[in-house]
Design an enzyme around this catalytic site. Structure first.
Site, PDB file in Angstrom:
ATOM      1  N   LYS A 152       7.505   4.080 -27.590  1.00  7.56           N
ATOM      2  CA  LYS A 152       7.613   2.641 -27.325  1.00  7.56           C
ATOM      3  C   LYS A 152       7.284   2.280 -25.877  1.00  7.56           C
ATOM      4  O   LYS A 152       7.331   3.114 -24.977  1.00  7.56           O
ATOM      5  CB  LYS A 152       8.999   2.145 -27.744  1.00  7.56           C
ATOM      6  CG  LYS A 152       9.061   2.002 -29.273  1.00  7.56           C
ATOM      7  CD  LYS A 152      10.233   1.235 -29.766  1.00  7.56           C
ATOM      8  CE  LYS A 152      10.099   1.054 -31.286  1.00  7.56           C
ATOM      9  NZ  LYS A 152      11.303   0.545 -31.914  1.00  7.56           N
ATOM     10  N   ARG A 166      13.587   7.766 -36.141  1.00  2.95           N
ATOM     11  CA  ARG A 166      12.304   7.292 -36.693  1.00  2.95           C
ATOM     12  C   ARG A 166      11.202   7.627 -35.695  1.00  2.95           C
ATOM     13  O   ARG A 166      11.213   7.103 -34.588  1.00  2.95           O
ATOM     14  CB  ARG A 166      12.414   5.771 -36.920  1.00  2.95           C
ATOM     15  CG  ARG A 166      11.180   5.125 -37.516  1.00  2.95           C
ATOM     16  CD  ARG A 166      11.384   3.614 -37.650  1.00  2.95           C
ATOM     17  NE  ARG A 166      10.230   2.973 -38.264  1.00  2.95           N
ATOM     18  CZ  ARG A 166       9.140   2.623 -37.600  1.00  2.95           C
ATOM     19  NH1 ARG A 166       9.042   2.829 -36.299  1.00  2.95           N
ATOM     20  NH2 ARG A 166       8.128   2.053 -38.234  1.00  2.95           N
TER      21      ARG A 166
END
Ligand code: HH2
Length: 280
Positions: A224, A259
């Site tokens: 991210k 995840r």
């Protein structure tokens, strides 16, 4: 701690689960366009299963800031062929549908998905909890401040950790009232969804705060942009190394589902962490 999702029942007191990401989208922030074609998505999914994924999270709409919204028909056209094929080929792997639309979730569960991953935490579609309740699907409720298009403009919290934990508890209660079994619920604080760098770091420091309701916590940090911001790393694939540090930290702090895009290194890292946590 247990987590149930249709035919799957996991005892998470002994191990964490690795959720591999399969984005069947043209525009996801890290792998957009690579697996848009069903055959490419299947080849990628087979690799993730080979590397040890317990769950495959299949998404047909990017949530990155500024991504184009997708209609129900187009989202179904993207995800259903992959879900149908994967359910046949890998009955031992739980399939998760990453969607905020109840109609997509219903079609996906009919095609074989066992988990509904709702990044709006039931705010996106009033029918979502009912779909999960009807088929006994696992339901991931994630926190997001604002909407994907604008969520990163100026996120504001008085106390991010407390506000996110309270939101998850509230939405969890709504899900249970709609008929979702408690054992089917998982909570996700939503790293990067309406959060600045400091908010993400506060969340990562206080992962215990989201476990106080007894539901398993899922975390999505993979590649991210806050990693890029902190480290000055613009190349998205180079963020897999700091991702591994973050998933190890998360599992050490009690997170039960991670995840990730890069399954193998995260399987290995989290196994090591769990061995240390369990050592007597
Ligand atoms: N992050 C993304 C998408 N779905 N679901 C949960 N529960 N938690 C997350 O942190 C999360 C999520 C964003 O990552 P990605 O799927 O790689 O990108 P995109 O939304 O652009 O497809």
């Amino acid at each position: 701690m247990r987590w149930n999702a249709r035919q799957f029942e996991w005892d998470l007191s002994q191990r964490c689960l690795i959720m591999g990401i399969v984005n069947v989208t043209p525009d996801s922030f890290s792998d957009g366009g690579r697996y848009l074609d069903t055959e490419a998505a299947l080849t990628h999914a087979r690799r993730l299963v080979d590397e040890g994924a317990d769950i495959l999270d299949i998404g047909g709409e990017s949530t990155r800031p500024g991504a184009d919204p997708v209609g129900v028909d187009e989202e179904c056209r993207r995800v259903l062929p992959a879900i149908e094929a994967l359910a046949q080929e890998f009955p031992q792997v739980a399939l998760s549908i990453d969607t905020s639309k109840a109609a997509v979730a219903r079609s996906a569960t009919e095609a074989g998905a066992a988990i509904i991953n709702d990044v709006t935490g039931l705010k996106g579609d009033p029918d979502m909890a009912g779909v999960a309740a009807d088929c006994g699907a696992g339901l991931v409720l994630m926190h997001m401040q604002g909407e994907p298009g604008t969520m990163q403009a100026a996120p504001v919290y008085k106390n991010a950790v407390a506000e996110i934990a309270a939101f998850l508890e509230c939405q969890g209660r709504l899900a249970v009232e709609a008929g979702v079994a408690r054992e089917c619920l998982a909570f996700d604080p939503g790293i990067g969804f309406g959060k600045g760098l400091d908010h993400n770091l506060q969340i990562l420091k206080r992962l215990d705060a989201f476990q106080c309701y007894g539901q398993p916590v899922l975390l999505g940090v993979s590649r991210k942009s806050f990693i890029g911001k902190l480290l000055g790393e613009d190349e998205i694939e180079m963020r897999q190394w700091p991702t591994i540090a973050l998933t190890s930290h998360a599992v050490e702090q009690g997170v039960r589902i991670v995840r990730v895009h890069d399954v193998l290194p995260n399987v290995q890292a989290t196994r090591m962490t769990q061995a240390i946590v369990r050592a007597t």
